[in-house]
Design a protein around this motif. Structure first.
Motif, PDB file in Angstrom:
ATOM      1  N   PHE A   1      -5.635   1.857   5.634  1.00 53.43           N
ATOM      2  CA  PHE A   1      -4.367   2.516   5.325  1.00 53.43           C
ATOM      3  C   PHE A   1      -4.434   4.039   5.502  1.00 53.43           C
ATOM      4  O   PHE A   1      -3.550   4.639   6.117  1.00 53.43           O
ATOM      5  CB  PHE A   1      -3.935   2.162   3.896  1.00 53.43           C
ATOM      6  N   PHE A   2      -5.470   4.669   4.981  1.00 51.85           N
ATOM      7  CA  PHE A   2      -5.560   6.127   5.021  1.00 51.85           C
ATOM      8  C   PHE A   2      -5.906   6.660   6.404  1.00 51.85           C
ATOM      9  O   PHE A   2      -5.864   7.862   6.626  1.00 51.85           O
ATOM     10  CB  PHE A   2      -6.570   6.626   3.977  1.00 51.85           C
TER      11      PHE A   2
ATOM     12  N   ILE B   1      -0.154   8.910   7.068  1.00 53.38           N
ATOM     13  CA  ILE B   1      -0.838   9.077   5.781  1.00 53.38           C
ATOM     14  C   ILE B   1      -1.793  10.263   5.848  1.00 53.38           C
ATOM     15  O   ILE B   1      -1.857  11.070   4.911  1.00 53.38           O
ATOM     16  CB  ILE B   1      -1.577   7.784   5.378  1.00 53.38           C
ATOM     17  N   GLU B   2      -2.503  10.408   6.961  1.00 53.38           N
ATOM     18  CA  GLU B   2      -3.380  11.567   7.132  1.00 53.38           C
ATOM     19  C   GLU B   2      -2.589  12.871   7.052  1.00 53.38           C
ATOM     20  O   GLU B   2      -3.045  13.847   6.447  1.00 53.38           O
ATOM     21  CB  GLU B   2      -4.118  11.487   8.467  1.00 53.38           C
TER      22      GLU B   2
ATOM     23  N   ASP C   1       0.826  -1.211   0.000  1.00 50.75           N
ATOM     24  CA  ASP C   1       0.000   0.000   0.000  1.00 50.75           C
ATOM     25  C   ASP C   1       0.857   1.256   0.000  1.00 50.75           C
ATOM     26  O   ASP C   1       0.527   2.235  -0.668  1.00 50.75           O
ATOM     27  CB  ASP C   1      -0.934   0.018   1.215  1.00 50.75           C
ATOM     28  N   ILE C   2       1.961   1.242   0.738  1.00 50.60           N
ATOM     29  CA  ILE C   2       2.803   2.442   0.813  1.00 50.60           C
ATOM     30  C   ILE C   2       3.435   2.742  -0.540  1.00 50.60           C
ATOM     31  O   ILE C   2       3.511   3.893  -0.959  1.00 50.60           O
ATOM     32  CB  ILE C   2       3.864   2.359   1.938  1.00 50.60           C
TER      33      ILE C   2
ATOM     34  N   PHE D   1       0.719   4.100  -2.663  1.00 49.72           N
ATOM     35  CA  PHE D   1       0.412   5.449  -2.202  1.00 49.72           C
ATOM     36  C   PHE D   1       1.418   6.456  -2.745  1.00 49.72           C
ATOM     37  O   PHE D   1       1.035   7.542  -3.205  1.00 49.72           O
ATOM     38  CB  PHE D   1       0.384   5.501  -0.672  1.00 49.72           C
ATOM     39  N   HIS D   2       2.703   6.098  -2.705  1.00 47.98           N
ATOM     40  CA  HIS D   2       3.738   6.994  -3.245  1.00 47.98           C
ATOM     41  C   HIS D   2       3.475   7.280  -4.718  1.00 47.98           C
ATOM     42  O   HIS D   2       3.581   8.426  -5.171  1.00 47.98           O
ATOM     43  CB  HIS D   2       5.120   6.389  -3.068  1.00 47.98           C
TER      44      HIS D   2
ATOM     45  N   GLN E   1      -4.127   5.908   9.012  1.00 44.60           N
ATOM     46  CA  GLN E   1      -2.863   5.999   9.744  1.00 44.60           C
ATOM     47  C   GLN E   1      -2.436   7.463   9.868  1.00 44.60           C
ATOM     48  O   GLN E   1      -2.568   8.245   8.923  1.00 44.60           O
ATOM     49  CB  GLN E   1      -1.774   5.196   9.039  1.00 44.60           C
TER      50      GLN E   1
END
Length: 97
Positions: A65-66, A71-72, A26-27, A30-31, A68
């Motif tokens: 995930f979002f 990430i927020e 996911d990270i 996300f990047h 965290q």
């Protein structure tokens, strides 16, 4: 199902970068999504400054995930506007500016 969608409703114009987050990391995804979002926002500011850009993410990814703290913070610091959707139902459950 990763794509960029543009829509208009009268004078309101939006663009939506849709991401599925179905990769192993996911990270990492996300990047990639954040980089694309930043690039799209710069391009839109140059070519269509009245169009609002959103990043659309699946509900399950948003909830896990979002949510965290890191990430927020990244979302907030980069002024990312979010749409949260349920892919199976094809329903938007949240718009977050």
């Amino acid at each position: 199902m990763e794509r960029l969608i543009v829509a208009e409703n009268g004078v309101e114009k939006i663009a939506i970068e849709v991401k599925c987050f179905n990769q192993n990391s996911d990270i990492s995804e996300f990047h990639s999504a954040l980089g694309q979002y930043i690039n799209y926002s710069i391009a839109l500011a140059e070519q269509e400054p009245d169009r609002i850009l959103y990043l659309a993410v699946p509900y399950n990814t948003y909830e896990t995930f979002f949510s965290q703290r890191f990430i927020e913070a990244v979302i907030e610091r980069n002024n990312v506007k979010l749409i949260v959707f349920k892919p199976d139902d094809e329903v938007i459950v949240k718009w977050k500016n």
